[in-house]
Design a protein around this motif. Structure first.
Motif, PDB file in Angstrom:
ATOM      1  N   GLY A 290       0.858  -1.254   0.216  1.00 28.19           N
ATOM      2  CA  GLY A 290      -0.354  -0.233   0.162  1.00 28.19           C
ATOM      3  C   GLY A 290       0.752   1.430   0.137  1.00 28.19           C
ATOM      4  O   GLY A 290       0.619   2.155   0.346  1.00 28.19           O
ATOM      5  N   TYR A 291       2.012   1.336  -0.215  1.00 33.26           N
ATOM      6  CA  TYR A 291       2.402   2.085  -0.532  1.00 33.26           C
ATOM      7  C   TYR A 291       2.156   3.799  -0.911  1.00 33.26           C
ATOM      8  O   TYR A 291       2.938   4.607  -0.444  1.00 33.26           O
ATOM      9  CB  TYR A 291       4.342   1.598  -0.854  1.00 33.26           C
ATOM     10  CG  TYR A 291       5.285   2.474  -0.538  1.00 33.26           C
ATOM     11  CD1 TYR A 291       6.511   2.959   0.381  1.00 33.26           C
ATOM     12  CD2 TYR A 291       5.794   3.423  -1.672  1.00 33.26           C
ATOM     13  CE1 TYR A 291       7.272   3.712   0.545  1.00 33.26           C
ATOM     14  CE2 TYR A 291       7.314   4.842  -1.890  1.00 33.26           C
ATOM     15  CZ  TYR A 291       7.699   4.552  -0.405  1.00 33.26           C
ATOM     16  OH  TYR A 291       8.589   5.499  -0.199  1.00 33.26           O
ATOM     17  N   VAL A 292       2.015   3.521  -1.879  1.00 33.77           N
ATOM     18  CA  VAL A 292       0.407   4.432  -3.244  1.00 33.77           C
ATOM     19  C   VAL A 292       1.166   5.319  -1.856  1.00 33.77           C
ATOM     20  O   VAL A 292      -0.032   6.808  -2.508  1.00 33.77           O
ATOM     21  CB  VAL A 292       0.268   4.503  -4.353  1.00 33.77           C
ATOM     22  CG1 VAL A 292      -1.267   3.845  -3.636  1.00 33.77           C
ATOM     23  CG2 VAL A 292       0.818   5.421  -5.207  1.00 33.77           C
ATOM     24  N   ALA A 293      -0.199   4.854  -1.338  1.00 41.10           N
ATOM     25  CA  ALA A 293      -0.817   6.115  -0.048  1.00 41.10           C
ATOM     26  C   ALA A 293      -0.039   7.025  -0.067  1.00 41.10           C
ATOM     27  O   ALA A 293      -0.084   8.539   0.035  1.00 41.10           O
ATOM     28  CB  ALA A 293      -1.761   5.149   0.967  1.00 41.10           C
ATOM     29  N   PHE A 294       1.176   6.518   0.293  1.00 43.29           N
ATOM     30  CA  PHE A 294       2.347   7.734   1.186  1.00 43.29           C
ATOM     31  C   PHE A 294       2.032   8.934  -0.187  1.00 43.29           C
ATOM     32  O   PHE A 294       2.307  10.021   0.153  1.00 43.29           O
ATOM     33  CB  PHE A 294       3.009   7.399   1.628  1.00 43.29           C
ATOM     34  CG  PHE A 294       2.881   5.927   3.118  1.00 43.29           C
ATOM     35  CD1 PHE A 294       2.520   6.903   4.226  1.00 43.29           C
ATOM     36  CD2 PHE A 294       3.407   4.885   2.658  1.00 43.29           C
ATOM     37  CE1 PHE A 294       2.696   5.498   4.820  1.00 43.29           C
ATOM     38  CE2 PHE A 294       3.423   4.110   3.479  1.00 43.29           C
ATOM     39  CZ  PHE A 294       2.570   4.059   5.075  1.00 43.29           C
ATOM     40  N   LEU A 295       2.239   8.266  -1.081  1.00 44.58           N
ATOM     41  CA  LEU A 295       2.443   9.391  -2.176  1.00 44.58           C
ATOM     42  C   LEU A 295       1.441  10.326  -2.243  1.00 44.58           C
ATOM     43  O   LEU A 295       1.631  11.955  -2.244  1.00 44.58           O
ATOM     44  CB  LEU A 295       2.769   8.558  -3.022  1.00 44.58           C
ATOM     45  CG  LEU A 295       2.602   9.368  -4.605  1.00 44.58           C
ATOM     46  CD1 LEU A 295       3.880  10.670  -5.110  1.00 44.58           C
ATOM     47  CD2 LEU A 295       2.174   8.882  -6.074  1.00 44.58           C
ATOM     48  N   GLY A 296       0.376   9.219  -1.704  1.00 41.52           N
ATOM     49  CA  GLY A 296      -1.081  10.530  -1.661  1.00 41.52           C
ATOM     50  C   GLY A 296      -0.666  10.718  -0.711  1.00 41.52           C
ATOM     51  O   GLY A 296      -1.758  12.377  -0.297  1.00 41.52           O
ATOM     52  N   VAL A 297      -0.812  10.792   0.469  1.00 35.67           N
ATOM     53  CA  VAL A 297      -0.531  11.657   1.547  1.00 35.67           C
ATOM     54  C   VAL A 297       0.126  12.994   1.424  1.00 35.67           C
ATOM     55  O   VAL A 297      -0.226  14.040   1.351  1.00 35.67           O
ATOM     56  CB  VAL A 297      -0.066  11.016   2.406  1.00 35.67           C
ATOM     57  CG1 VAL A 297      -0.329  11.653   3.642  1.00 35.67           C
ATOM     58  CG2 VAL A 297      -1.141   9.665   3.387  1.00 35.67           C
ATOM     59  N   GLY A 298       0.881  13.207   0.464  1.00 33.09           N
ATOM     60  CA  GLY A 298       1.991  14.144   0.524  1.00 33.09           C
ATOM     61  C   GLY A 298       1.829  15.287  -0.426  1.00 33.09           C
ATOM     62  O   GLY A 298       1.301  16.199  -0.553  1.00 33.09           O
ATOM     63  N   ALA A 299       0.198  14.141  -1.704  1.00 35.03           N
ATOM     64  CA  ALA A 299       0.289  15.045  -2.724  1.00 35.03           C
ATOM     65  C   ALA A 299      -0.856  15.898  -1.874  1.00 35.03           C
ATOM     66  O   ALA A 299      -1.448  16.737  -2.244  1.00 35.03           O
ATOM     67  CB  ALA A 299      -0.201  14.142  -3.828  1.00 35.03           C
ATOM     68  N   ILE A 351      -0.666  -8.497   3.305  1.00 36.15           N
ATOM     69  CA  ILE A 351      -2.125  -7.378   3.525  1.00 36.15           C
ATOM     70  C   ILE A 351      -2.015  -6.735   4.796  1.00 36.15           C
ATOM     71  O   ILE A 351      -2.933  -5.954   4.091  1.00 36.15           O
ATOM     72  CB  ILE A 351      -2.694  -8.932   4.440  1.00 36.15           C
ATOM     73  CG1 ILE A 351      -2.364 -10.596   3.521  1.00 36.15           C
ATOM     74  CG2 ILE A 351      -4.086  -9.226   5.072  1.00 36.15           C
ATOM     75  CD1 ILE A 351      -2.983 -11.617   3.873  1.00 36.15           C
ATOM     76  N   VAL A 352      -2.228  -6.399   5.624  1.00 29.80           N
ATOM     77  CA  VAL A 352      -2.062  -5.434   6.522  1.00 29.80           C
ATOM     78  C   VAL A 352      -1.972  -4.006   5.614  1.00 29.80           C
ATOM     79  O   VAL A 352      -2.505  -2.877   5.694  1.00 29.80           O
ATOM     80  CB  VAL A 352      -1.193  -5.136   7.696  1.00 29.80           C
ATOM     81  CG1 VAL A 352      -1.699  -3.510   8.840  1.00 29.80           C
ATOM     82  CG2 VAL A 352      -1.840  -6.468   8.755  1.00 29.80           C
ATOM     83  N   THR A 353      -0.596  -3.862   5.037  1.00 35.94           N
ATOM     84  CA  THR A 353      -1.123  -2.977   4.444  1.00 35.94           C
ATOM     85  C   THR A 353      -1.289  -2.299   2.855  1.00 35.94           C
ATOM     86  O   THR A 353      -1.869  -0.915   2.627  1.00 35.94           O
ATOM     87  CB  THR A 353       0.965  -2.444   3.434  1.00 35.94           C
ATOM     88  OG1 THR A 353       1.684  -3.542   3.301  1.00 35.94           O
ATOM     89  CG2 THR A 353       1.866  -2.369   5.045  1.00 35.94           C
ATOM     90  N   LEU A 354      -2.150  -4.060   2.588  1.00 29.57           N
ATOM     91  CA  LEU A 354      -2.762  -3.654   1.718  1.00 29.57           C
ATOM     92  C   LEU A 354      -4.234  -2.725   1.957  1.00 29.57           C
ATOM     93  O   LEU A 354      -4.599  -1.859   1.204  1.00 29.57           O
ATOM     94  CB  LEU A 354      -2.665  -4.718   0.492  1.00 29.57           C
ATOM     95  CG  LEU A 354      -4.210  -5.533  -0.669  1.00 29.57           C
ATOM     96  CD1 LEU A 354      -3.634  -4.595  -1.215  1.00 29.57           C
ATOM     97  CD2 LEU A 354      -4.114  -6.159  -0.838  1.00 29.57           C
ATOM     98  N   GLY A 355      -4.039  -3.438   3.250  1.00 28.37           N
ATOM     99  CA  GLY A 355      -5.851  -2.945   3.592  1.00 28.37           C
ATOM    100  C   GLY A 355      -5.528  -1.451   3.391  1.00 28.37           C
ATOM    101  O   GLY A 355      -6.262  -0.670   3.564  1.00 28.37           O
ATOM    102  N   PHE A 356      -4.200  -0.571   4.068  1.00 26.10           N
ATOM    103  CA  PHE A 356      -4.195   0.505   4.395  1.00 26.10           C
ATOM    104  C   PHE A 356      -4.152   1.778   3.101  1.00 26.10           C
ATOM    105  O   PHE A 356      -4.655   2.477   2.686  1.00 26.10           O
ATOM    106  CB  PHE A 356      -2.688   0.646   4.989  1.00 26.10           C
ATOM    107  CG  PHE A 356      -2.191   1.778   4.276  1.00 26.10           C
ATOM    108  CD1 PHE A 356      -2.886   3.112   6.213  1.00 26.10           C
ATOM    109  CD2 PHE A 356      -0.800   2.250   4.287  1.00 26.10           C
ATOM    110  CE1 PHE A 356      -2.952   4.460   6.165  1.00 26.10           C
ATOM    111  CE2 PHE A 356      -0.283   3.914   4.826  1.00 26.10           C
ATOM    112  CZ  PHE A 356      -1.089   4.931   4.925  1.00 26.10           C
ATOM    113  N   GLY A 357      -3.676   1.043   1.952  1.00 21.48           N
ATOM    114  CA  GLY A 357      -3.789   1.872   1.020  1.00 21.48           C
ATOM    115  C   GLY A 357      -4.930   1.541   0.458  1.00 21.48           C
ATOM    116  O   GLY A 357      -4.979   2.851  -0.081  1.00 21.48           O
TER     117      GLY A 357
END
Length: 595
Positions: A290-299, A351-357
């Motif tokens: 779910g790493y792309v979510a951190f990109l979204g947080v910054g954007a 699985i947890v990181t996927l859920g966060f994304g």
């Protein structure tokens, strides 16, 4: 050990002469028309001036000729083939044949039959076929064990394309090594620029480029050139970083249109975020889906504080403050998500990181004033993000620097290059530090690392937070480049990168734990969908097939570090290759086993 015979029973000197002759014929055919109409992309109708796919055939034929001459033991060319001469010749002849054959087939398919082919196509096609068949008559560079059952045809063919490991090269003066590094990055810049400048509607030329580039890269690897350049770049790391930054800085000055410069800027965003993910996955060994979510947080953070008309906050920070805010918010999210979850390992953590994304994407989609507070404008996103204005320079306007004109995408490209340099510096310093070595120990065996006194949870949380911060840093610039941020931009898998699946694939494809690997992986995974838009409906299918092939034939990635090479090729027998002294020795494929 015994030297394997050639696939085609042909004396080595005759095979070498026939290969050179076929390559020369294929080269000459590129200066003749290949078709009578300019409807086929690239205009292959001109005599004496190769264009389009003819240039690719011309390049492959020249390289085939060059490496064929290396087999004669010419002193000035020996440096090019420390791993053997015959395997690269076979691969380059196959590149010539593949590119030419594909072009002939594409012309016949698109224009309605082989009647649309002019003599130049037949000349190059016959020459390429002769070169490839003759190259199969060259002895193998790789010896086979004397004992055991005889090899079948497929095993002999695979062995004929293999090359022994590279022996110790003759030392070069320092200025010579630096000159080679500079030339390597100059060639890389030219190839990258040529690839990006291929028009999107000319997909035939891009497919031909992939065929030529793929076989050529494999040939250079078999020849040992890639290994030698890698050794030089490892020896002169500071020079390599400076050369890479200079080459990247020169890219926007080679572009005449904003369209291709924007592709370069998006690749740089994708690559920078992939390098941040490499801290988490490549160094610490934490599978984050779910790493792309951190990109979204910054954007989203930058969009909210940059004075966008539809921003619910209604403030306008200067850019440096918006960058720090986006990175800080991403850091906070990284700690909040990592603290309760990083005690998990493997599939459970994934699985947890996927859920966060997915939670992030659904949450920003619901913060629309109806399902939740009015903060992100829901599925409409936050549009009309204003352009930056730094040091009196409006990034939304074109600027003239001497004879060059920098467009809006070029302005943001150069800004992203600064952000990339910061991320590279952080990755390099952290990877070489005591903390970086502890991350590698955790990645290899967390239980053993914990037994040696390493606080695994604290260091994993540090890696997770650092990766989130780097992604947020890139996201602040991405929001200004794209003018708008929407929830659909930050999915696990989607038609357009960056998304979590493609970011992870870029790291794996390029080489986990390496500095340059994510850049190469990101460039490939962004360019291929952008140039082959007619395959968009089959993108995920082709993506899956590519990953399967990668895991089968090169699991360590395109640019693998030493540890991964040892891990995946620990059973390979090391072979030391001396410099060939006589042409007869080179043709015989004489090798010497050594540790």
């Amino acid at each position: 050990m015994t030297t394997q015979k050639a696939l085609i029973p042909l004396p080595a000197p005759i095979a070498r002469i026939a290969t050179a002759t076929g390559a020369a014929v294929a080269l000459a055919g590129t200066f003749l028309p290949w078709t009578w109409t300019s409807e086929f992309p690239g205009d292959l109708t001109v005599t004496g001036y190769p264009g389009g796919l003819q240039i690719l055939t011309l390049t492959a034929a020249i390289l085939t000729l060059l490496f064929t001459l290396c087999g004669y033991g010419i002193r000035g060319l020996r440096w090019l083939t420390p791993g053997g001469t015959n395997s690269p010749v076979r691969l380059l002849a196959l590149a010539t044949l593949g590119t030419t054959g594909y072009t002939i087939g594409a012309i016949a398919y698109e224009l309605g039959g082989v009647v649309n082919l002019e003599p130049g196509a037949w000349v190059s096609g016959i020459g390429a076929l002769i070169a490839f068949l003759a190259a199969l008559g060259l002895p193998s560079d790789e010896p086979l064990p004397a004992d055991g059952p005889p090899a079948n045809a497929w095993q002999r063919f695979r062995n004929s394309l293999a090359a022994p490991s590279v022996g110790r090269a003759k030392p070069l003066p320092g200025w010579g090594e630096i000159l080679i590094i500079t030339a390597a990055f100059a060639v890389a810049l030219y190839v990258f620029t040529y690839c990006i400048d291929i028009p999107t509607e000319e997909s035939e030329q891009f497919i031909g480029f992939l065929i030529t580039a793929g076989f050529t890269f494999t040939a250079l690897t078999r020849a040992g050139i890639i290994a030698r350049i890698t050794a030089l770049t490892t020896k002169h790391r500071n020079v390599t970083l400076i050369a890479a930054l200079v080459a990247a800085f020169c890219f926007p000055f080679t572009q005449d249109t904003a369209e291709f410069t924007l592709i370069g800027a998006n690749i740089l965003i994708f690559a920078t975020v992939a390098l941040g993910l490499n801290v988490v996955v490549g160094l610490a060994g934490l599978l984050d889906l779910g790493y792309v979510a951190f990109l979204g947080v910054g954007a989203y953070t930058a969009a909210l504080v940059s004075g966008a008309p539809l921003s619910a906050i209604g403030v306008q920070f200067p850019f440096w403050a918006a960058v720090l805010t986006g990175a800080a918010v991403s850091l906070i999210f990284g700690v909040l998500i990592g603290a309760p979850t990083l005690r998990l390992r493997g599939d459970y953590l994934a699985i947890v990181t996927l859920g966060f994304g997915e939670i992030f994407r659904v949450t920003v989609n619901n913060l629309n004033g109806n399902s939740g507070p009015d903060l992100t404008n829901g599925s409409q996103g936050i549009p009309s993000i204003p352009d930056l204005n730094l040091f009196g320079i409006d990034f939304g306007l074109s600027h003239d620097i001497g004879p060059f004109t920098l467009s809006r995408p070029a302005n943001y490209y150069l800004l992203l290059l600064v952000v990339t340099a910061v991320v590279v510096l952080v990755f390099r310093r952290s990877g070489d530090s005591r903390i970086g070595r502890a991350w590698v120990a955790i990645r290899e065996d967390e239980t053993a690392a914990t037994a040696m006194g390493i606080n695994a949870f604290r260091l994993k949380l540090l890696a997770f937070a650092l990766g989130a911060t780097l992604a947020g840093l890139a996201g602040t610039v991405q929001s200004h480049v794209s003018y708008t941020v929407t929830p659909e931009q930050y999915q696990f898998a989607g038609p357009v990168p960056p998304n979590s699946a493609f970011l992870l694939a870029a790291v794996i494809l390029g080489g986990m734990g390496t500095l340059s690997g994510p850049f190469i992986g990101a460039a490939l995974l962004y360019l291929i969908p952008a140039k082959l838009q007619f395959m968009q409906d089959y993108q995920l299918l082709l993506f899956g097939i590519a990953l399967i092939l990668l895991m089968r034939f090169r699991p360590e990635g395109l640019i693998a570090d030493r540890r991964k090479q040892l891990e995946f090729h620990e059973n390979d027998e090391p072979v030391l290759v001396p410099e060939p002294r006589q042409p007869e020795e080179a043709d015989a494929g004489i090798t010497k086993a050594g540790a």
